[in-house]
Design an enzyme around this catalytic site. Structure first.
Site, PDB file in Angstrom:
ATOM      1  N   ASN A 152     -24.716 -21.410   0.750  1.00 40.62           N
ATOM      2  CA  ASN A 152     -24.549 -21.971   2.087  1.00 40.62           C
ATOM      3  C   ASN A 152     -25.157 -21.111   3.189  1.00 40.62           C
ATOM      4  O   ASN A 152     -25.466 -21.611   4.264  1.00 40.62           O
ATOM      5  CB  ASN A 152     -23.066 -22.220   2.373  1.00 40.62           C
ATOM      6  CG  ASN A 152     -22.180 -21.059   1.998  1.00 40.62           C
ATOM      7  OD1 ASN A 152     -22.181 -20.590   0.857  1.00 40.62           O
ATOM      8  ND2 ASN A 152     -21.430 -20.561   2.951  1.00 40.62           N
ATOM      9  N   GLN A 180     -23.136 -27.595  -0.916  1.00 38.56           N
ATOM     10  CA  GLN A 180     -24.378 -27.603  -0.122  1.00 38.56           C
ATOM     11  C   GLN A 180     -25.483 -28.429  -0.787  1.00 38.56           C
ATOM     12  O   GLN A 180     -26.450 -28.811  -0.145  1.00 38.56           O
ATOM     13  CB  GLN A 180     -24.895 -26.173   0.094  1.00 38.56           C
ATOM     14  CG  GLN A 180     -24.040 -25.346   1.029  1.00 38.56           C
ATOM     15  CD  GLN A 180     -24.095 -25.816   2.479  1.00 38.56           C
ATOM     16  OE1 GLN A 180     -25.072 -26.381   2.940  1.00 38.56           O
ATOM     17  NE2 GLN A 180     -23.007 -25.597   3.210  1.00 38.56           N
ATOM     18  N   HIS A 202     -18.323 -34.115   4.427  1.00 35.66           N
ATOM     19  CA  HIS A 202     -18.866 -33.791   5.758  1.00 35.66           C
ATOM     20  C   HIS A 202     -20.140 -32.958   5.738  1.00 35.66           C
ATOM     21  O   HIS A 202     -20.698 -32.630   6.788  1.00 35.66           O
ATOM     22  CB  HIS A 202     -17.796 -33.117   6.628  1.00 35.66           C
ATOM     23  CG  HIS A 202     -17.473 -31.705   6.242  1.00 35.66           C
ATOM     24  ND1 HIS A 202     -17.822 -30.631   7.014  1.00 35.66           N
ATOM     25  CD2 HIS A 202     -16.827 -31.195   5.166  1.00 35.66           C
ATOM     26  CE1 HIS A 202     -17.395 -29.520   6.446  1.00 35.66           C
ATOM     27  NE2 HIS A 202     -16.788 -29.833   5.322  1.00 35.66           N
ATOM     28  N   CYS A 326     -17.629 -14.791  11.059  1.00 35.72           N
ATOM     29  CA  CYS A 326     -16.834 -15.056  12.255  1.00 35.72           C
ATOM     30  C   CYS A 326     -15.672 -15.982  11.940  1.00 35.72           C
ATOM     31  O   CYS A 326     -14.699 -16.047  12.675  1.00 35.72           O
ATOM     32  CB  CYS A 326     -17.678 -15.614  13.390  1.00 35.72           C
ATOM     33  SG  CYS A 326     -19.028 -16.639  12.849  1.00 35.72           S
TER      34      CYS A 326
HETATM   35  C1  LIG Z   1     -18.560 -26.081   3.313  1.00 38.48           C
HETATM   36  C2  LIG Z   1     -18.466 -25.452   1.972  1.00 38.48           C
HETATM   37  C3  LIG Z   1     -17.250 -25.417   1.256  1.00 38.48           C
HETATM   38  C4  LIG Z   1     -15.945 -25.887   1.849  1.00 38.48           C
HETATM   39  O1  LIG Z   1     -15.884 -27.263   2.053  1.00 38.48           O
HETATM   40  P1  LIG Z   1     -14.764 -27.840   3.030  1.00 38.48           P
HETATM   41  O2  LIG Z   1     -14.953 -29.320   2.939  1.00 38.48           O
HETATM   42  O3  LIG Z   1     -15.043 -27.299   4.387  1.00 38.48           O
HETATM   43  O4  LIG Z   1     -13.442 -27.413   2.502  1.00 38.48           O
HETATM   44  C5  LIG Z   1     -17.242 -24.872  -0.014  1.00 38.48           C
HETATM   45  N1  LIG Z   1     -18.358 -24.393  -0.568  1.00 38.48           N
HETATM   46  C6  LIG Z   1     -19.542 -24.412   0.075  1.00 38.48           C
HETATM   47  C7  LIG Z   1     -20.766 -23.885  -0.594  1.00 38.48           C
HETATM   48  C8  LIG Z   1     -19.629 -24.924   1.366  1.00 38.48           C
HETATM   49  O5  LIG Z   1     -20.794 -24.920   2.002  1.00 38.48           O
END
Ligand SMILES: *Cc1c(COP(=O)(O)O)cnc(C)c1O
Length: 391
Positions: A152, A180, A202, A326
């Site tokens: 990510n 991702q 999302h 952060c």
């Molecule tokens: C955003 C993300 C998560 C967490 O997903 P949420 O829906 O915010 O709980 C887990 N792993 C990776 C690689 C992410 O980018």
């Protein structure tokens, strides 16, 4: 010319209009509980089933292997804790990497307090897991290997098929956090040979607070959420039907015109990467040059501080993210940037810009116009600014 340029799609995305439109009726008109036998309930059951079909189709699974969760973090927690608990008679060792999302990292840390042993594999300077290192980390007691599909922060894509093959040869469960990757890369769970895969709505233009875990048929995994018999008895709680509907629609849209869309995003990424490298000195691109997420750009600018850079970009209407953790309220540099070998100062000067659907070439032009000036100004003020001998 002042613009608003959102370049933080790895953090979250907006909800597409078609997605929202399909969700809307399930808030007010068709609000029934999918477990109810009357028409209002059964309409909702059908909506949930359709979403499962769409998700399964997108990743090469069968619908009964898709289980909804409240997001990526829950899916990740479920895998780590559920596999550990269901397979502890077989062994207590888990292998993961030092660049995982906190949802995996902190679930593993939790298990370490409860009698499990975890190996956190290092990565090379591009952020890739070394297969030989993985191979030698495997023990008789290893019950799970969890390696993220794509990172990510730095966007690096892992050799997932090779890792899956290794795990399979040794009879070890393999999970990948593909939060991702889903929507941004082509994925076929059957072809790759993964046992579990996490995703979140999302991150691909669906709603927040909804995710899913693919669990291959026959996988021994305990429940994380106990209660009623929803999700084939594996995940309790009345289904979040509007969000489930939205996630199903979003994944379908993500893989429609996929190649054309991806080409456009990659072209924007290359324009941004090349533009920054040409215009700004003392800069390093983090992550693999080509095996990276289509929309991911991550730079370290020497002699400056990522937080100040973000604030100044924000004043110009540009939203990005830095290499500091952060989210935890601390200013520790990111564990990912340290894992690829950056020193603290360089990691602190990092900026992640993640390109998405609504970005245009004009957006990239605007960043290329604004960013060099901001970096130069911050370096002017910096006590660490480049000396002549640094040249
Ligand atoms: C955003 C993300 C998560 C967490 O997903 P949420 O829906 O915010 O709980 C887990 N792993 C990776 C690689 C992410 O980018």
């Amino acid at each position: 010319m002042e613009r608003n340029v959102y370049l933080d799609h790895a953090a979250t995305t907006y909800v597409k209009k078609e997605v929202l439109e399909e969700m809307m009726p399930y808030f007010t008109q068709s609000f029934g509980n999918p477990s109810s036998i009357y028409k209002l309930g059964q309409e909702n059951r059908k909506a949930v089933d359709l979403a499962k079909e769409r998700i399964a189709k997108a990743i090469g699974a069968t619908p009964s292997e898709i289980y909804f969760t409240a997001g990526g973090c829950e899916a990740d927690n479920w895998v780590i804790k559920g596999i550990a608990s269901a397979n502890q008679k077989k062994g207590n060792h888990i292998i993961t990497t030092s660049i995982e999302h906190p949802a995996i990292m902190n679930s593993c840390k939790y298990l370490e307090k409860h009698g499990f042993e975890v190996t956190y594999l290092g990565v090379d300077e591009d952020g890739k897991v070394r297969l030989d290192e993985l191979k030698s980390a495997i023990k008789d007691t290893t019950i799970l290997i969890s390696v993220m599909f794509a990172n990510n922060e730095i966007g690096t894509i892992q050799p997932i098929a090779e890792i899956a093959k290794l795990a399979k040869e040794k009879g070890i469960y393999f999970h990948t956090d593909a939060v991702q990757a889903v929507g941004n890369l082509r994925i076929d769970v059957a072809k790759i040979g993964v046992d579990m895969l996490s995703m979140a709505g999302h991150k691909f233009y669906g709603p927040k607070g909804i995710g899913a875990l693919y669990i291959k048929k026959g996988t021994r995994i305990d429940n994380l959420i106990h209660g009623g018999g929803q999700e084939q008895g594996k995940r309790a709680g009345t289904e979040n039907v509007p969000a489930i509907v939205g996630m199903g629609k979003a994944i379908e849209l993500a893989y429609k015109d996929f190649d054309q869309h991806n080409e456009r995003i990659i072209a924007l990424r290359e324009k941004l990467i090349n533009g920054v490298m040409e215009r700004i000195p003392y800069v390093k691109l983090n992550g693999h040059r080509t095996d990276r997420l289509p929309g991911n750009v991550n730079f370290s600018f020497r002699f400056i501080e990522g937080e100040s850079l973000l604030l100044m970009l924000n004043m110009k209407g540009i939203s990005g993210s830095s290499g500091s953790a952060c989210s935890s309220g601390s200013l520790d540099p990111s564990h990912v940037l340290l894992a690829i070998g950056l020193d603290h100062a360089t990691a602190h000067g990092s900026l992640r810009l993640t390109i998405g659907d609504e970005n245009t070439e004009e957006d990239i032009d605007y960043v290329l116009e604004v960013l060099p000036t901001i970096v130069a100004r911050l370096r002017e003020m910096s006590p660490l600014k480049p000396m002549k001998e640094d040249k």
